[in-house]
Structure formats: structure tokens, C-alpha cells
Scaffold this motif. Structure first.
Motif, short mmCIF file in Angstrom:
data_model
loop_
_atom_site.label_atom_id
_atom_site.label_comp_id
_atom_site.label_asym_id
_atom_site.label_seq_id
_atom_site.Cartn_x
_atom_site.Cartn_y
_atom_site.Cartn_z
N ARG A 24 0.82 -1.22 0.00
CA ARG A 24 0.00 0.00 0.00
C ARG A 24 0.85 1.27 0.00
NH1 ARG A 24 -4.05 -1.16 4.86
NH2 ARG A 24 -2.08 -1.82 5.78
N TYR A 25 2.05 1.19 0.55
CA TYR A 25 2.86 2.41 0.59
C TYR A 25 3.48 2.75 -0.76
CZ TYR A 25 6.92 -0.75 1.13
OH TYR A 25 7.87 -1.72 0.95
N LEU A 26 3.27 1.90 -1.76
CA LEU A 26 3.68 2.22 -3.14
C LEU A 26 2.45 2.40 -4.03
CD1 LEU A 26 6.73 -0.18 -3.71
CD2 LEU A 26 6.79 2.29 -3.34
N ARG A 27 1.34 2.79 -3.43
CA ARG A 27 0.10 2.89 -4.19
C ARG A 27 0.12 4.00 -5.23
NH1 ARG A 27 -0.82 4.44 0.98
NH2 ARG A 27 -1.52 6.57 1.42
N PHE A 28 1.06 4.91 -5.15
CA PHE A 28 1.15 5.97 -6.15
C PHE A 28 1.77 5.48 -7.45
CE2 PHE A 28 4.78 6.06 -3.28
CZ PHE A 28 5.86 6.00 -4.15
N VAL A 29 2.39 4.31 -7.46
CA VAL A 29 3.02 3.77 -8.66
C VAL A 29 1.94 3.29 -9.63
CG1 VAL A 29 4.57 2.00 -9.57
CG2 VAL A 29 5.08 3.10 -7.38
N ARG A 30 2.12 3.60 -10.90
CA ARG A 30 1.19 3.15 -11.94
C ARG A 30 1.94 2.24 -12.90
NH1 ARG A 30 -1.56 5.34 -8.45
NH2 ARG A 30 -3.16 6.90 -8.86
N GLY A 31 1.26 1.22 -13.41
CA GLY A 31 1.92 0.33 -14.35
C GLY A 31 1.24 -1.01 -14.44
N LEU A 32 2.01 -2.02 -14.82
CA LEU A 32 1.43 -3.34 -15.03
C LEU A 32 2.49 -4.42 -14.86
CD1 LEU A 32 2.41 -4.50 -18.07
CD2 LEU A 32 0.96 -2.62 -18.78
N VAL A 33 1.99 -5.63 -14.66
CA VAL A 33 2.82 -6.84 -14.66
C VAL A 33 2.14 -7.83 -15.60
CG1 VAL A 33 3.60 -8.81 -13.31
CG2 VAL A 33 3.75 -6.51 -12.34
N ASP A 34 2.92 -8.46 -16.44
CA ASP A 34 2.41 -9.46 -17.38
C ASP A 34 3.15 -10.76 -17.16
OD1 ASP A 34 1.19 -10.80 -19.44
OD2 ASP A 34 2.30 -9.80 -21.04
N THR A 35 2.40 -11.84 -16.95
CA THR A 35 3.03 -13.13 -16.68
C THR A 35 2.19 -14.24 -17.30
OG1 THR A 35 3.81 -14.63 -14.95
CG2 THR A 35 1.81 -13.39 -14.48
N SER A 36 2.78 -15.39 -17.45
CA SER A 36 2.03 -16.57 -17.88
C SER A 36 2.02 -17.63 -16.80
CB SER A 36 2.65 -17.14 -19.16
OG SER A 36 4.01 -17.49 -18.93
N ASP A 37 2.60 -17.31 -15.64
CA ASP A 37 2.79 -18.31 -14.60
C ASP A 37 1.69 -18.35 -13.55
OD1 ASP A 37 5.11 -19.01 -15.81
OD2 ASP A 37 6.44 -17.99 -14.39
N LEU A 38 0.81 -17.34 -13.54
CA LEU A 38 -0.16 -17.25 -12.44
C LEU A 38 -1.35 -18.16 -12.66
CD1 LEU A 38 -0.47 -13.51 -11.41
CD2 LEU A 38 0.29 -15.41 -10.00
#
Length: 638
Positions: free
Chosen positions: A316-330
Motif C-alpha cells: 500500500r505504501y507504493l500505491r502511487f506507482v502506476r503500471g502493469l505486470v504481465d506473466t504466464s505463470d499465475l
């Protein structure tokens, strides 16, 4: 007669009301009707990927049309939406197997073939459960699927109303795609919005804008197709192949902000778990930075298909960060709307968080001005991590910057503080309050300033909490200067302050005892102060209680019913104290002075007088006394 034990066991097949099962699956698995389009596009992208791999063994399958594409066609008048691809297509048997059997995934079967060595490696296939297609029945009263297998001269029509039955029949080859599949949805009245180009384009860009196949749209019959995505994903490129302008444009699209990103973090993790991440620290504060929900804004993609923006990929303390994560492992749940908690997700969270904090550390080392701008915008949020994240507490403490009594209008790090600490100083001293102006005027600072001891000036709400959770930094503990004894006697005064050392005379000792008696119900103690050099009084907390600012927070939040009695410290060398100390103990003025000194200390501490009416009356009596004394000394009275 045979006994029960001698009777043979009978085997039965589970029976199901297929129509009811299909209805429950369609209307219970998905919570958002918009996802039907994502599911159909994902299936179309898989079909194109299957063609690409089968073409490795049989190049003729691609023929003269090797470029994969997906086309969405809208017909508002007929209330129809079609999704067409030029992928591998399906034969009659494949249509029955793939669409006539719930939870039979053609993609999963193809992946099993890949794993057995019958196709190449690295297929970017998305589907896995075999239920995504049926989501279209949330919005359609009937669905027609026309498919032609690559290399085949036959086309087939699969049709169903989603109520338990379907039909398969030959399709007119002239009406079928040259290769691939066309899914035609006859939309319900409630779903006619899905014939709006604006609606469809928004859904595509939000949920499927980065699938590895270009998507075009035909907004009405007879119109030319218009490409709305190019089948690329910025995060799949090497950092060296992405320009600053491309990063900026992508940041603005994903964040909804129009500033310049202060920091860009782009990397691909390989090894046990593979994923790509692209994250931005905004150049200005997002409007929801202090949202009470305090959730993150990192989007999760699986194989370039959007899954959720509520995956908790960052603390939560990095909630100002915007972006994405892309994976095929989840691992995903059957609807692909939610992720399942797993060691893979925990590993991704840890890896992305560490990379972002490391990038901020490098920014602090190499671009101080840019980092200070970042800190001014997000320092109050980053400090929440000192309180919440034990594993990274030391890193976050080292990153933190503070206004101090030695910083002027700039900022100081804790490393700077420790480097300049006095010999024998075992604590990092701090003062917490509502504003920088209030803190700089605080009487508690006087003794520390007189000895050249630096004090952190903490004005963020989180400051009162993290200092209790941070036991030390480089061997020095954190200590509030409003709590307990000042312990300043071990530090000499600066040369120009030596005349300010207070001396406790017998008269001052007597007055302190008098005040302690009169304020017995209000204070825990009254004592001569080692921390005051200019002011007459101040309040401090007792050694075992909360810091003064922390007490206020807890009381305002209803977590502390009653604050502990404070200690009133008196500067015995102050002219006002010497003056009132000489009054007779039975003098009403002396008692009024004791109470007024207490109220003065409360006001300096940011509080109101203990009793506003009594405060006004005592102040009035002081003015009257001063006025009478002035009249008695004037020439006209003699």
C-alpha cells in the motif's frame, strides 16, 4: 439369497440438467458482462497462434495471407456483433468437441500436444478452462459460429440459444471466412450497447489492447475496417528499443494523468518465475493518493490479456506507482476475473516491490533534484512502509528525507544526521506536530538548539507511528524531545549560549512546589526545565507514556479515552518566573499566574486552554491589576 456384501457394485455416470448447468455457469462465473468480448478476442488470438505453430510443419496452411488479424463488426440496426479471426479454424468434429462440451478447452489440448513435442515452444496461448466462449450468452439470445479449418474446402455452422441444445450444419463456403472463425452474436435488447463503436473500442483497449494480434473494427455494414490495436505490447520490447516519448504516452494512457513520469522502471524477470513489469512513478500527486482505501494501481495481465487492477501487486505504501505486470505463470480462477493466491504471486510481488525501491534508491544517488521532487510528492506515503514493511524498513529509512533544525529550507537524510551527531549522542531526536512553522516555534527545541543538537521536524501524520516502529538507525534510537527528561546535561552549551544556563534559586524552587500543588489534578509533575532557554514553560509527556503528538492522534481517532497527565516544565531563569515567584503564596495573583502558565504551555503545544472561561477571567484580572498599578504610578495620581 446373496447377502448385501455379495452383491456386485454398480457404476453410474453423473447426470446433469445441461440447460440449467449452462445457465448457472454463464450467470455465476462472471461478474462483469463486458468480459465476454475479452474472452472471444482471447479465443481468436489463440486460434491465430495455433495457426502460426501448425504452419511451422505445414507452411501451406497460411497460404497467401500470413498476417494474423481479428475483426469486430457492428450492426446497430440488426443488433448484431461479430468477432472474426483468420486463425486455424475448426472442422465439424472440432466444433462439436470444442463448443459442444462444456469445459473442454481446445487450447489446453493444443498445449498438451506442445508439451509432447508436436509443436514449437513459446506459444502465447491464453485459454485454459474451456468456458470463456459461453460468456457470450450473457449478452446474446443466439450465437452462430461459422468456421473453416485452414486447408479445408468445407465450412460448418454451429448455432445455439444457450439453453441446452445446439445444431451443427454445413455452411455456404461463399459465406464462410477463407480461413478461421466468425462468431455472430444476436444481442439481447439489454445488450444493444455493444453495437456502439465507442463502447466496443473502450472495452478492447482496456482489456485486450495488447493481445499479440492486431484488432480492427467495422462500425457499420459496408464500412472499411479501422485498426484500433496493432498487436504489440510496449513492455515486451527491450528498454533500448523504447523511446522516452513512447514511455510517456504509455504512462499517460495507463495512469490517466498528463504529467511527465518522474521515474520509469521496466524489466523482465527470468528464472523460476517469468514476468515483465513496466511501472511509473508519477511526476505529481494523483488525486487519490490519500484515499482511505489505499489500494494499489498496478494492472495484472496474463499472456498480454488484462485480468485485474486489484491484484495487490505492490504494498500500500507504493500505491502511487502506476503500471502493469504481465506473466504466464499465475493460476487463475475459472472466470479469469480473479487471481488465486499462490507462491508465484508472492514471488512476483516481492520482486516488483524490490525493483521499484531499488530504482528509487538509484534515483536518490544519481539525480538528487529529481528524487527530492519525488520525495515531496510521495514521501509521506513511502514512510508508511517504515511502519508496515519490516523487511524493507532499513532501506526505507535510508531513503527518507527530513526537514530538521539544521536543514534550512532543504532536506536531510538520516545518514547526514548520524554523521553530524554529537559525541556520545545515542539518540536521533525528533519533534512531531501539525506544521513546520509550529514546530520551529516550539519551546521544546530551545535547549537542543542552544547545544547545537539537530532535531527532526516531523509534520506528516504517519510520523508519530513509524518512529515507534523503527527501533534504531545505525545504532541510534529514535527519541521524542517532548517525552521524558531531556537528558541534555551531558552536552555542553554553545559558547554564545553559556549565559543562558538556567539556575534554580530557592525562590524558583518554592514557586515550582506552589504550582505543583495548585495544578495537582492537571499535571503529573512540575519541574525545572533543562530544555528551556527562552520560553517560560512547556509541556512534556512522562517517560512511559505516548509522545505528545501521538496522544492527540489516538484521542482524535477514539483509541485513547483519556490522555496521560503531562509534566509542566518551568524555566527558573525566565524574567516572568522570577517576578511571580516573589509574590506571597496567599496572593490571588500568584495562583492566577500558575494557571495562566499552564494554559500558556497548552497553547504553545497546539491545544486550547484547559478552561477557556476561567482562562479569560484570570487574564482579565491580570489586566486589571496591571491597569491599577499603572494608574498608581502616573503623575495625576500623586
Amino acid at each position: 439369497m446373496p447377502t448385501a456384501a455379495e452383491k456386485p457394485a454398480e457404476s453410474h455416470v453423473f447426470e446433469a440438467d445441461v440447460a440449467r448447468l449452462l445457465h448457472m455457469m454463464v450467470h455465476s462465473v462472471y461478474s462483469d458482462k463486458d468480459v465476454f468480448l475479452r474472452e472471444l478476442i482471447s479465443n481468436a488470438a489463440d486460434a491465430c497462434e495455433k495457426l502460426r505453430y501448425e504452419s511451422i510443419e505445414t507452411p501451406s496452411l497460411s497460404g497467401s495471407d500470413p498476417e494474423s488479424r481479428i475483426t469486430l463488426s457492428l450492426d446497430e440496426e440488426r443488433r448484431e456483433l461479430s468477432v472474426e479471426d483468420n486463425g486455424i479454424g475448426m472442422s465439424r468434429e472440432e466444433l462439436i468437441e470444442a463448443l459442444g462440451t462444456i469445459a473442454r478447452s481446445g487450447t489446453r489440448a493444443f498445449m498438451e500436444r506442445l508439451e509432447s513435442g508436436k509443436a514449437g515452444e513459446g506459444a502465447q496461448l491464453i485459454g485454459q478452462f474451456g468456458v470463456g466462449f459461453y460468456s457470450c450468452f450473457m449478452v446474446a439470445e443466439r450465437v452462430d459460429v461459422v468456421s473453416r479449418r485452414a486447408g479445408s474446402d468445407e465450412a460448418w455452422l454451429w448455432s445455439s440459444d444457450g439453453k441446452g441444445n445446439y445444431s451443427v450444419s454445413p455452411a455456404d463456403i461463399a459465406e464462410a471466412p477463407p480461413r478461421g472463425t466468425r462468431i455472430l452474436l444476436h444481442l439481447t435488447e439489454e445488450a444493444k450497447k455493444y453495437t456502439s463503436r465507442w463502447t466496443i473500442e473502450q472495452i478492447v483497449k482496456e482489456q485486450s489492447g495488447h493481445v499479440p494480434v492486431a484488432i480492427s473494427i467495422v462500425d457499420k455494414p459496408g464500412s472499411e475496417p479501422v485498426r484500433i490495436t496493432d498487436g504489440s505490447a510496449l513492455w515486451t520490447k527491450s528498454k533500448n528499443d523504447v523511446s522516452k516519448d513512447e514511455y510517456r504516452d504509455f504512462y499517460r494512457g495507463i495512469s490517466g494523468q498528463y504529467d511527465e513520469p518522474a521515474l520509469t522502471v521496466h524489466f523482465r524477470a527470468e528464472g523460476r518465475h517469468e514476468y515483465s513489469a513496466l511501472a511509473f512513478v508519477p511526476g505529481s500527486q494523483p488525486f487519490d493518493l490519500f484515499d482511505p482505501e489505499r489500494t494499489g494501481r498496478m494492472k495484472l495481465y496474463v499472456k498480454r490479456v488484462f485480468i485485474t487492477d486489484d491484484a495487490g501487486l505492490l504494498p500500500r505504501y507504493l500505491r502511487f506507482v502506476r503500471g502493469l505486470v504481465d506473466t504466464s505463470d499465475l493460476p487463475l480462477n475459472v472466470s479469469r476475473e480473479m487471481i488465486q493466491e499462490s507462491p508465484v504471486l508472492s514471488s512476483i510481488r516481492k520482486g516488483v516491490t524490490s525493483r521499484i525501491i531499488t530504482a528509487i534508491e538509484k534515483l536518490a544517488e544519481n539525480e538528487e533534484d529529481t528524487f527530492l521532487t519525488l520525495w515531496k510528492n510521495f514521501g509521506a506515503v513511502l514512510k508508511e512502509g517504515i511502519y508496515e514493511d519490516f523487511e524493507r524498513r532499513t532501506q526505507l529509512l535510508a531513503l527518507s528525507r527530513f526537514r530538521t533544525t539544521a536543514s534550512g529550507e532543504g532536506y536531510r537524510s538520516l545518514a547526514d544526521y548520524v554523521k553530524d551527531a554529537k559525541d556520545g549522542q545515542g539518540a536521533i531526536y525528533y519533534l512531531a506536530g501539525a506544521s513546520l512553522e509550529q514546530l520551529r516555534a516550539s519551546p521544546q527545541l530551545e535547549g537542543f538548539r542552544a547545544r547545537g543538537i539537530e532535531v527532526l521536524l516531523l509534520t506528516d501524520q504517519i510520523d508519530s507511528f513509524w518512529v515507534m516502529n523503527a527501533p534504531e538507525f545505525e545504532g541510534k534510537t529514535f527519541r521524542s524531545i517532548t517525552q521524558g527528561a531531556a537528558e541534555l546535561s551531558q552536552f555542553p552549551l554553545l559558547d554564545n549560549e553559556k549565559a543562558s544556563l538556567p539556575e534554580t534559586t530557592a525562590g524558583a524552587e518554592s514557586f515550582i512546589a506552589f504550582v505543583k500543588d495548585k495544578l495537582a489534578d492537571q499535571v503529573a509533575d512540575v519541574r525545572a526545565s533543562a530544555r528551556l532557554t527562552e520560553s517560560a514553560v512547556c509541556l512534556v509527556a512522562t517517560e512511559g507514556s505516548y509522545d505528545r503528538q501521538m496522544e492527540k492522534f489516538l484521542q482524535s481517532a477514539g483509541r485513547l479515552q483519556e490522555a496521560a497527565k503531562p509534566i509542566l516544565e518551568i524555566n527558573p531563569d525566565h524574567a516572568m518566573i522570577r517576578a511571580v515567584a516573589g509574590l506571597e503564596d496567599n496572593s490571588p495573583l500568584k495562583e492566577d499566574a500558575a494557571w495562566l502558565l499552564f494554559d500558556q504551555a497548552r497553547i504553545l503545544d497546539g491545544d486550547k486552554p484547559a478552561d477557556s472561561r476561567a482562562f479569560a477571567e484570570r487574564l482579565g484580572r491580570i489586566f486589571e491589576k496591571a491597569a491599577r498599578s499603572g494608574d498608581a504610578g502616573s503623575p495625576s495620581s500623586r
